[in-house]
Design an enzyme around this catalytic site. Structure first.
Site, PDB file in Angstrom:
ATOM      1  N   ASP A 127       0.670  -1.027  -0.084  1.00 42.93           N
ATOM      2  CA  ASP A 127       0.142   0.150   0.033  1.00 42.93           C
ATOM      3  C   ASP A 127       1.035   1.196  -0.070  1.00 42.93           C
ATOM      4  OD1 ASP A 127      -2.066  -1.442   0.080  1.00 42.93           O
ATOM      5  OD2 ASP A 127      -2.547  -1.448   2.337  1.00 42.93           O
ATOM      6  N   TYR A 177       6.400  -8.598   8.527  1.00 40.82           N
ATOM      7  CA  TYR A 177       6.007  -7.412   8.541  1.00 40.82           C
ATOM      8  C   TYR A 177       6.189  -6.576  10.265  1.00 40.82           C
ATOM      9  CZ  TYR A 177       3.329  -8.083   4.325  1.00 40.82           C
ATOM     10  OH  TYR A 177       2.993  -8.489   3.195  1.00 40.82           O
ATOM     11  N   ASP A 200      -6.708   1.664   8.091  1.00 40.31           N
ATOM     12  CA  ASP A 200      -5.322   2.155   8.427  1.00 40.31           C
ATOM     13  C   ASP A 200      -5.393   3.572   8.334  1.00 40.31           C
ATOM     14  OD1 ASP A 200      -5.471   3.254   5.744  1.00 40.31           O
ATOM     15  OD2 ASP A 200      -4.389   1.715   4.543  1.00 40.31           O
ATOM     16  N   ARG A 215      -3.755  -5.145   7.938  1.00 42.20           N
ATOM     17  CA  ARG A 215      -4.679  -4.067   8.185  1.00 42.20           C
ATOM     18  C   ARG A 215      -5.814  -5.100   9.025  1.00 42.20           C
ATOM     19  NH1 ARG A 215      -6.085  -1.210   3.052  1.00 42.20           N
ATOM     20  NH2 ARG A 215      -5.569  -2.789   2.130  1.00 42.20           N
TER      21      ARG A 215
END
Length: 297
Positions: free
Chosen positions: A40, A68, A82, A181
């Site tokens: 993203d 992550y 988010d 997310r």
């Protein structure tokens, strides 16, 4: 003409994955560039990019496990799950009494292992040929189907309290297709206070690490991993003779050689260290699942 290879780029916030691909095309002077897994615009970190014939390797990279580093904000929900979205709800002060360390730990435990996860409606998943986020922006209501994913590690490494929220810095090891997310959203929902993601950084894709990546301003041909070096990180390497390499490139099977494979696939490397392609079992034989252009290294 630029040599084929795999490029590791540390994507900055604010750029789309397509932006990085476009910059790579300009920097290397070629149109044949692709990537293995979207990040993203808000996210930073490792983007694995294929150049020229090495784009064929991306098929075998995109499904790799990933790591992550993220920050989850408990106490607020947004319409995108988010920080790029609009805040929809804020937790009432009274609800925080039940958000104990034990309940947070239990909530994380429930989202660890093999789980079923509903992706965010503004994800890049295609619905009838169009990205879900495009449909949402057009005013459509999008509800995506749940998918099975595996979260092998979901660990809190730091936390900070604010006015009406609690930030958790976490590290997540997960299978391809996992939405961080959604983990933030679901953790907050389970605790009754809501949650969303405020920071996301991808640090690993399979055996590729962001520590070895270059910035978007430092994309040069010298930064490319050769197809052979990249393939050896993705698949088990299999040494083949010059004659076997020729046969594989011509679509011939290697009769009775399947016992040389330890897994389902392998990266065939010729005596000169050149990546021939990906081979697979076919009965007792070995055959090409994918061949590289002969000029590739």
């Amino acid at each position: 003409m630029v040599s084929p290879g795999i490029l590791l780029v540390d994507k900055p916030a604010g750029l789309t994955s397509h932006d990085v691909v476009a910059r790579t095309r300009r920097a290397l002077g070629t149109r044949k560039v692709g990537h293995a897994g979207t990040l993203d615009p808000m996210a930073t970190g490792l983007l694995v990019i294929g150049v020229e014939g090495a784009t064929r390797l991306l098929t075998y990279i995109v499904g790799a496990d990933k790591t992550y580093e993220a920050t989850i904000r408990l106490g607020q929900t947004t319409d995108t799950d988010d920080a790029d979205g609009e805040i929809l709800t804020r937790a009432a002060a009274a609800t925080w009494d039940s958000v104990t360390p034990e309940r947070v730990s239990a909530g994380i435990g429930a989202l660890t292992g093999a789980i079923s996860q509903v992706p965010s409606s503004v994800s890049a998943i295609k619905v009838d040929g169009r990205r879900a986020y495009d449909r949402v922006r057009a005013g459509e209501e999008v509800v995506l189907a749940a998918r099975d994913v595996t979260v092998s590690r979901f660990e809190v490494i730091a936390e900070r309290s604010g006015e009406g929220f609690l930030d958790l810095d976490v590290v997540v090891d997960c299978s391809s297709g996992t939405y961080i997310r959604s983990l933030a959203r679901d953790l907050g929902a389970g605790l009754g206070v809501g949650g969303h993601l405020t920071a996301l950084r991808r640090s690993r894709v399979g055996d590729f690490d962001v520590a070895d990546a270059v910035t978007v301003d430092d994309v040069v041909e010298e930064a490319l991993l050769t197809p052979a070096a990249a393939a050896a990180r993705v698949l088990d390497p299999l040494s083949v003779s010059t004659e076997e390499a020729r046969d594989l490139r011509h679509g011939k099977r290697l009769t009775g050689r399947a016992d040389r494979l330890t897994g389902a696939l392998a990266a065939a490397i010729d005596p000169n260290g050149v990546f021939v392609g990906v081979v697979e079992r076919r009965g007792a034989d070995l055959k090409s699942a994918m061949n590289m252009p002969e000029a590739a290294g």
